[in-house]
Design an enzyme around this catalytic site. Structure first.
Site, mmCIF file in Angstrom:
data_model
loop_
_atom_site.group_PDB
_atom_site.id
_atom_site.type_symbol
_atom_site.label_atom_id
_atom_site.label_comp_id
_atom_site.label_asym_id
_atom_site.label_seq_id
_atom_site.Cartn_x
_atom_site.Cartn_y
_atom_site.Cartn_z
ATOM 1 N N CYS A 227 0.891 -1.185 0.000
ATOM 2 C CA CYS A 227 0.000 0.000 0.000
ATOM 3 C C CYS A 227 0.916 1.218 0.000
ATOM 4 C CB CYS A 227 -0.899 0.000 1.229
ATOM 5 S SG CYS A 227 -1.838 -1.518 1.473
ATOM 6 N N ALA A 228 1.569 1.459 -1.127
ATOM 7 C CA ALA A 228 2.704 2.390 -1.165
ATOM 8 C C ALA A 228 2.319 3.856 -1.001
ATOM 9 C CB ALA A 228 3.478 2.201 -2.470
ATOM 10 N N GLY A 231 4.695 6.951 -1.368
ATOM 11 C CA GLY A 231 5.993 6.280 -1.442
ATOM 12 C C GLY A 231 7.064 6.643 -0.447
ATOM 13 N N GLY A 232 6.712 7.241 0.696
ATOM 14 C CA GLY A 232 7.740 7.567 1.701
ATOM 15 C C GLY A 232 8.527 6.340 2.141
ATOM 16 N N LYS A 233 7.806 5.270 2.478
ATOM 17 C CA LYS A 233 8.478 4.045 2.927
ATOM 18 C C LYS A 233 9.153 3.332 1.758
ATOM 19 C CE LYS A 233 5.144 3.498 6.618
ATOM 20 N NZ LYS A 233 4.217 4.477 5.998
ATOM 21 N N ASP A 251 -0.290 0.268 -5.371
ATOM 22 C CA ASP A 251 -1.342 1.068 -4.742
ATOM 23 C C ASP A 251 -2.566 1.077 -5.649
ATOM 24 O OD1 ASP A 251 -1.282 3.023 -2.168
ATOM 25 O OD2 ASP A 251 -2.757 3.725 -3.615
ATOM 26 N N ASP A 282 -5.893 -8.476 -7.449
ATOM 27 C CA ASP A 282 -5.570 -8.136 -8.841
ATOM 28 C C ASP A 282 -4.650 -9.210 -9.465
ATOM 29 O OD1 ASP A 282 -4.200 -6.820 -11.118
ATOM 30 O OD2 ASP A 282 -5.178 -5.004 -10.409
ATOM 31 N N ASP A 298 1.403 -1.521 4.786
ATOM 32 C CA ASP A 298 1.071 -0.362 5.621
ATOM 33 C C ASP A 298 -0.395 -0.061 5.306
ATOM 34 O OD1 ASP A 298 1.006 1.908 7.123
ATOM 35 O OD2 ASP A 298 2.166 3.135 5.743
ATOM 36 N N CYS A 351 -0.978 3.305 11.041
ATOM 37 C CA CYS A 351 -0.713 4.507 11.853
ATOM 38 C C CYS A 351 -1.940 4.743 12.741
ATOM 39 C CB CYS A 351 -0.382 5.718 10.989
ATOM 40 S SG CYS A 351 -1.608 6.085 9.736
#
Length: 427
Positions: A227-228, A231-233, A251, A282, A298, A351
């Site tokens: 679940c990008a 894209g921080g991670k 994503d 998918d 995430d 989070c």
């Protein structure tokens, strides 16, 4: 220097729209500022800080506004955010009202009013953390978050970045847990800095950086950030992999993944492959089944761990939506788990601060997936040389760790059992 009186009118106008809770507060504010280009940087800053003060303190403000007129909410927000002495154009009655509010000792308010949380969330926190810790947690959630940065190890060294920021002048200090993290207490305009333009630094909360470390990605591996988002991670993981192997950024939102592309270009990463998927089942996901070394999930969640940055979330989120969220989280985790090869690692993270989105999802998954086992996060943190006291799962809390609220569980797919015939041959 006093603000022009007209700014209070601007703040009222945008607050009225934000309190409808039809869109995230930051999106509404950005649109408003775009539509009002004559507002200067100082005015925009004051309006934004005022709005966030109202969202953080809405229960207290509404109770004391004597009928929550927008004007009074704005006066209280501005006084808290920039100081009562900066307000111009007030009537005598308004000046007296602001002075009266400023004199209130908020530590003596009843617990619910002090917490500034919707009743349903307050009750969930008390059931989970107890009254005393809920007050400590709420007190920190109702303060602005510092700005955390991640140093891109492909392009820079943390100590050198601290030195270079100091010339800006921006004071940055190393974060206590994330090995490449920096904390900045003011909010500088980063996008104009050469360090930012060259991809040496990225904005990323320290807790989010720790999550990327938990995945333990190595050079040359096949890795999926399931679940990008923007894209921080993904970028953090790509740097940990030293720009080798293949890193898929999945994503369901093409718009979110589009935000990753300029960040990738800055970062210098060439091992990242953004992929838009329709859902967790998918065909693009199925093609990689059983082939991936490490998968990070995430998961979309209530976001209750991010209230320092997004205080509107506690008012926009409805209690009934949590049940729908947990159903989705379980489904995503199940779909992502199919990618993991035997002996591979799966990290489930949110989070959120709510057990039903965290421990309950992991326990439910383990009960239905006997081929996976929980790896104590304390062991993984020790492997990564991160000095954090944790048990079986990661629980980073704003009032204890100074980060956003994060949860993570490290799961590993058990190595495939040898066929009985093969075991007999060995004997």
């Amino acid at each position: 220097m006093r603000l022009p009186p007209a700014i209070l009118g601007n703040a009222e106008e945008v607050l009225r729209e934000i309190l409808r809770f039809t869109a995230p507060a930051d999106v509404t504010l950005s649109r408003y500022f775009k539509d009002h280009p004559r507002l200067g940087g100082r005015e925009r800053g004051a309006i934004a800080e005022c709005i966030y003060a109202v969202l953080r303190n809405k229960t207290f403000y509404t109770d004391f506004a004597g009928g929550a007129t927008m004007r009074r909410l704005v006066l209280m927000g501005m006084a808290d955010a920039i100081g009562a002495e900066s307000l111009g154009g007030l009537t005598e009655e308004e000046t007296a009202f602001v002075a009266r509010i400023q004199e209130i000792d908020r530590s003596l308010l009843p617990p619910r009013q002090r917490a500034n949380l919707p009743d349903w969330l307050y009750e969930k926190f008390v059931a989970q953390y107890g009254e005393e810790e809920t007050q400590q947690l709420a007190a920190v959630l109702n303060t602005p978050a510092p700005l955390d940065l991640r140093v891109n190890s492909l392009k820079a060294d943390r100590d050198k970045v601290i030195e270079e920021l100091a010339t800006a002048p921006i004071k940055a200090e190393p974060t206590p847990y994330a090995p490449l993290g920096l904390r900045v207490w003011k909010k500088p305009a980063l996008q104009n800095l050469p360090l930012f333009k060259e991809g040496a630094i990225e904005v990323q909360d320290e807790g989010s950086q720790v999550l990327a470390q938990l995945l333990g990605a190595r050079r040359g591996e096949m890795v999926v950030d399931f679940c990008a988002g923007a894209g921080g991670k993904t970028l953090a993981i790509g740097a940990i992999m030293r720009n080798t192997g293949r890193l898929y950024a999945f994503d369901v939102s093409e718009k979110r993944l589009a935000k990753l592309k300029p960040r990738m270009a800055r970062s210098g990463l060439s091992n990242v492959h953004p992929v838009v998927i329709a859902h967790e089942r998918d065909a693009k996901v199925k093609r990689l089944a059983g082939k991936i070394d490490r998968v990070l999930v995430d998961a979309p969640c209530s976001g209750m761990g991010t209230l320092r940055r997004n205080p509107d979330v506690k008012w926009r989120q409805q209690e009934g939506a949590i049940a729908e969220m947990t159903e989705k989280q379980a489904s995503i985790l199940d779909g992502a788990s199919r990618l993991v090869k035997f002996g591979g690692r799966l990290v489930y993270a949110t989070c959120s601060l709510l057990d039903e989105e965290n421990d309950a999802i992991v326990q439910g998954f383990l009960a239905t997936h006997p081929d996976f086992e929980l790896v104590p996060v304390s062991k993984v943190l020790a492997e990564q040389r991160i000095a954090l006291e944790m048990g079986d799962t990661l629980k980073m809390l704003p009032h204890k760790h100074g980060t956003d609220g994060f949860f993570a569980a490290v799961l590993e797919r058990k190595a495939a059992a040898k066929p009985a015939a093969a075991e007999a041959d060995e004997e």
